[in-house]
Each structure stands twice: as structure tokens, then as C-alpha cells.
Design a protein around this motif. Structure first.
Motif, PDB file in Angstrom:
ATOM      1  N   LEU A   4       0.832  -1.203   0.000  1.00 15.51           N
ATOM      2  CA  LEU A   4       0.000   0.000   0.000  1.00 15.51           C
ATOM      3  C   LEU A   4       0.869   1.256   0.000  1.00 15.51           C
ATOM      4  CD1 LEU A   4      -2.689   1.498   0.253  1.00 15.51           C
ATOM      5  CD2 LEU A   4      -2.520   1.205   2.732  1.00 15.51           C
ATOM      6  N   ILE A   5       1.923   1.263   0.828  1.00 17.84           N
ATOM      7  CA  ILE A   5       2.817   2.420   0.888  1.00 17.84           C
ATOM      8  C   ILE A   5       3.490   2.639  -0.462  1.00 17.84           C
ATOM      9  CG2 ILE A   5       4.979   3.259   1.903  1.00 17.84           C
ATOM     10  CD1 ILE A   5       4.071   1.846   4.510  1.00 17.84           C
ATOM     11  N   ALA A   6       3.955   1.553  -1.075  1.00 15.61           N
ATOM     12  CA  ALA A   6       4.574   1.661  -2.392  1.00 15.61           C
ATOM     13  C   ALA A   6       3.573   2.166  -3.430  1.00 15.61           C
ATOM     14  CB  ALA A   6       5.129   0.302  -2.823  1.00 15.61           C
ATOM     15  N   ALA A   7       2.335   1.680  -3.338  1.00 11.78           N
ATOM     16  CA  ALA A   7       1.308   2.101  -4.288  1.00 11.78           C
ATOM     17  C   ALA A   7       0.979   3.583  -4.140  1.00 11.78           C
ATOM     18  CB  ALA A   7       0.051   1.254  -4.098  1.00 11.78           C
ATOM     19  N   ILE A   8       0.960   4.078  -2.904  1.00  7.11           N
ATOM     20  CA  ILE A   8       0.714   5.506  -2.673  1.00  7.11           C
ATOM     21  C   ILE A   8       1.818   6.337  -3.317  1.00  7.11           C
ATOM     22  CG2 ILE A   8       0.614   7.320  -0.909  1.00  7.11           C
ATOM     23  CD1 ILE A   8      -0.701   5.269   0.947  1.00  7.11           C
ATOM     24  N   ALA A   9       3.072   5.882  -3.157  1.00  5.91           N
ATOM     25  CA  ALA A   9       4.192   6.589  -3.769  1.00  5.91           C
ATOM     26  C   ALA A   9       4.094   6.563  -5.286  1.00  5.91           C
ATOM     27  CB  ALA A   9       5.511   5.966  -3.305  1.00  5.91           C
ATOM     28  N   VAL A  10       3.689   5.433  -5.851  1.00  2.00           N
ATOM     29  CA  VAL A  10       3.503   5.326  -7.299  1.00  2.00           C
ATOM     30  C   VAL A  10       2.413   6.285  -7.767  1.00  2.00           C
ATOM     31  CG1 VAL A  10       2.646   3.815  -9.136  1.00  2.00           C
ATOM     32  CG2 VAL A  10       4.364   2.977  -7.526  1.00  2.00           C
ATOM     33  N   PHE A  11       1.316   6.356  -7.010  1.00  2.23           N
ATOM     34  CA  PHE A  11       0.215   7.259  -7.364  1.00  2.23           C
ATOM     35  C   PHE A  11       0.677   8.708  -7.356  1.00  2.23           C
ATOM     36  CE2 PHE A  11      -3.448   9.848  -5.876  1.00  2.23           C
ATOM     37  CZ  PHE A  11      -4.220   9.751  -7.030  1.00  2.23           C
ATOM     38  N   GLY A  12       1.458   9.068  -6.339  1.00  2.07           N
ATOM     39  CA  GLY A  12       1.969  10.432  -6.266  1.00  2.07           C
ATOM     40  C   GLY A  12       2.866  10.762  -7.432  1.00  2.07           C
ATOM     41  N   ALA A  13       3.726   9.822  -7.827  1.00  2.00           N
ATOM     42  CA  ALA A  13       4.619  10.052  -8.960  1.00  2.00           C
ATOM     43  C   ALA A  13       3.845  10.116 -10.271  1.00  2.00           C
ATOM     44  CB  ALA A  13       5.668   8.945  -9.023  1.00  2.00           C
ATOM     45  N   ALA A  14       2.795   9.309 -10.395  1.00  2.00           N
ATOM     46  CA  ALA A  14       2.011   9.297 -11.629  1.00  2.00           C
ATOM     47  C   ALA A  14       1.285  10.621 -11.843  1.00  2.00           C
ATOM     48  CB  ALA A  14       1.007   8.143 -11.592  1.00  2.00           C
ATOM     49  N   ILE A  15       0.899  11.272 -10.749  1.00  2.00           N
ATOM     50  CA  ILE A  15       0.206  12.555 -10.859  1.00  2.00           C
ATOM     51  C   ILE A  15       1.097  13.613 -11.503  1.00  2.00           C
ATOM     52  CG2 ILE A  15      -0.631  14.510  -9.465  1.00  2.00           C
ATOM     53  CD1 ILE A  15      -1.873  12.519  -7.581  1.00  2.00           C
ATOM     54  N   ILE A  16       2.399  13.513 -11.223  1.00  2.00           N
ATOM     55  CA  ILE A  16       3.325  14.569 -11.626  1.00  2.00           C
ATOM     56  C   ILE A  16       3.352  14.770 -13.140  1.00  2.00           C
ATOM     57  CG2 ILE A  16       5.782  15.199 -11.686  1.00  2.00           C
ATOM     58  CD1 ILE A  16       6.003  13.881  -8.922  1.00  2.00           C
ATOM     59  N   ARG A  17       3.467  13.682 -13.885  1.00  2.00           N
ATOM     60  CA  ARG A  17       3.564  13.849 -15.337  1.00  2.00           C
ATOM     61  C   ARG A  17       3.039  12.604 -16.030  1.00  2.00           C
ATOM     62  NH1 ARG A  17       6.776  17.285 -18.788  1.00  2.00           N
ATOM     63  NH2 ARG A  17       7.040  16.341 -20.832  1.00  2.00           N
TER      64      ARG A  17
END
Length: 291
Positions: free
Chosen positions: A114-127
Motif C-alpha cells: 500500500l505504501i509503495a502504491a501511494i508513492a507510485v500514485f503520487g509520482a504518476a500525478i506529476i507527469r
């Protein structure tokens, strides 16, 4: 944790330096070989040549994968993708770290994922916008780099912790040279087989290779792997994505590339939240385990 933050800031410049000054101008295999050889030279004076063979060979194998193979994929990706695209496609590294760590530990941790997925989601928002025509090829090449980097981090973390539990007192600085020797063997073979006579043609390019090899790789990977042994798997996974907003910010401020600042801020905040969640969980578990 502080080590991972410092190296994230250090590595934030590497993406743009490679993409702007080296990619397509200097043979990628020569760049990789030069970088890992310089990193090896930094640690050779400290290397304990009497290191037990099992430890030396294990560290060489980890270095061959985490650094040698990873760099071969990584430098090729800049020939197919722009700097922001390379940064974007590294968002999957935390997922690989979480899953590989649990696989090696023979367990499954939904919270780590879940923590890794949250980080992935945050990075995906960027660009996440229009990508180049080499999207799929570039994507697969970057995933190769991500898998190598992720598996190497997990392997080093588990190996060093196992050595500490066995009472091995060899300081990491006396053994980390084996890590770079393993990477150098892979890079040398790749250059001999696939390399082209396309060498740096300016002092700037040589200077960048010197910086990337001695500082970003030599000092950077030593401190990053040391930091990896001091944090939880979830924090390590999330910190891997902190490179994305940092790298994009450097690319914007220095090389004036387009970046969506609101997205950058929102995505970066979500990545920070993932790291904070991991640290909170880690501290809470320590409190509950203390008598």
C-alpha cells in the motif's frame, strides 16, 4: 532516513546531466564503464583484500545487478525517452522493492504494498501526458533498470543485516569496493561486445563523467545502500520515488524544461505522505514491541 534524503538531492541532477550532455553524444556503454570504474577507484584504497570469499562474491553479484546491469538499461533509456519520461517510468520501482522484499522474506505485507502504491500514485500525478513514439520500448528498458535497482537494494539490505546478526564486524567501507568490482566486470564485458568508438569530445563531458562516477556513484551508492539498511522496506520503497519530483524540479529550474508545477507539488506531497506513513507505522510497531 537522512542519508536517503541527501542522496536523493545528489542524484536529482544526474538525470538531466545524462540526458542533456551524454545521451546520443557519448557511447552509453563507455559512459557506464567509466562511471563504475571511477566509483571502484574511490573505494579500492579502503578495500579489505582478505574479505571472506563468500562475502566478496555476494557483494560482487549484488553490484553486478544493482549497478552494472541497471546502468546498461538506464543509459539506453535516454536514447529512447526524454528526461521527464525516464523519470516517470521509474515510478514502478517501489512496487518492485516491496514485492521482492516480501518474496525473499517469504511473506506478504499488504501495508508495504500500500505504501509503495501511494508513492507510485503520487509520482504518476506529476507527469502523465503525451509520450514519445518509442513509448513501449522505452518503458520496457526502464523497467529492466527498475528491476535491477530494486532487487539489488533488497539483496544488499538483507545480506548486510544477516552479516550483522552473525557478528561480522567488517566495516562496509572495507567491503563495498567488491560491489563496484562486480559492476565493473559487467560494464567492461558490455563495452567490449557492444560499445562504439564514441567518446567524450569536451571537457564538460569528461567532467560530468568524473562527477557521476566518483561522487554520484561512488559516494552516492555507498550512502544509499547504508541508508537502506537503516529504514523499513516501506520507507525504502517510497523514498525511491522522491527522485522524481526532485529530478523534474532540477530539470525545470536549470534547463528550463516544461513541467506542471501544481502537479509536481501535489505528487511530491503524496510521496512525502507515503514516507511519513511508513515511518509512523515503523515507530508504532517499535512502541508496541517495547516492554
Amino acid at each position: 532516513m537522512i542519508l536517503l534524503i541527501l542522496i536523493t538531492l545528489l542524484w536529482a541532477f544526474s538525470f538531466s546531466l545524462i540526458g542533456v550532455y551524454l545521451a546520443g553524444q557519448v557511447d552509453s556503454y563507455f559512459s557506464v564503464l567509466t562511471r563504475v570504474l571511477l566509483a571502484a577507484l574511490v573505494f579500492l584504497p579502503f578495500l579489505n583484500w582478505r574479505t571472506p570469499p563468500r562475502i566478496a562474491l555476494t557483494l560482487m553479484a549484488i553490484g553486478a545487478v544493482q549497478l552494472g546491469l541497471m546502468y546498461l538499461f538506464y543509459y539506453q533509456s535516454f536514447l529512447l525517452l526524454s528526461v521527464p519520461e525516464v523519470l516517470l517510468f521509474t515510478i514502478f520501482t517501489p512496487v518492485y522493492i516491496s514485492l521482492i522484499y516480501d518474496l525473499m522474506a517469504r511473506r506478504f505485507s499488504p501495508l508495504n504494498l500500500l505504501i509503495a502504491a501511494i508513492a507510485v500514485f503520487g509520482a504518476a500525478i506529476i507527469r502523465w501526458n503525451n509520450l514519445s513514439g518509442d513509448y513501449w520500448t522505452g518503458f520496457l528498458v526502464v523497467q529492466g533498470a527498475n528491476l535491477c535497482f530494486a532487487s539489488g537494494q533488497v539483496a544488499y539490505k538483507q545480506f548486510m543485516q544477516s552479516q550483522q546478526s552473525r557478528g561480522n564486524t567488517l566495516p562496509p567501507r572495507q567491503t563495498f569496493g567488491w560491489f563496484f568490482i562486480g559492476a565493473s566486470i559487467v560494464a567492461a564485458l558490455a563495452w567490449l561486445i557492444l560499445g562504439k568508438p564514441q567518446y567524450p569530445s569536451s571537457g564538460v563531458q569528461w567532467g560530468i563523467l568524473l562527477w557521476l562516477g566518483a561522487v554520484a556513484s561512488g559516494l552516492g551508492y555507498f550512502l544509499w545502500n547504508k541508508g537502506a539498511t537503516l529504514v523499513s522496506p516501506g520507507t525504502l520503497a517510497a523514498m525511491n520515488n522522491a527522485l522524481i519530483p526532485a529530478g523534474l524540479l532540477v530539470n525545470l529550474l536549470i534547463w528550463n524544461r516544461d513541467a506542471d508545477l501544481p502537479r509536481l507539488a501535489l505528487g511530491g506531497a503524496i510521496i512525502v505522505a507515503a514516507v511519513a506513513l511508513s515511518e509512523w507505522r515503523n515507530r508504532a510497531s517499535k512502541l508496541t514491541s517495547d516492554p
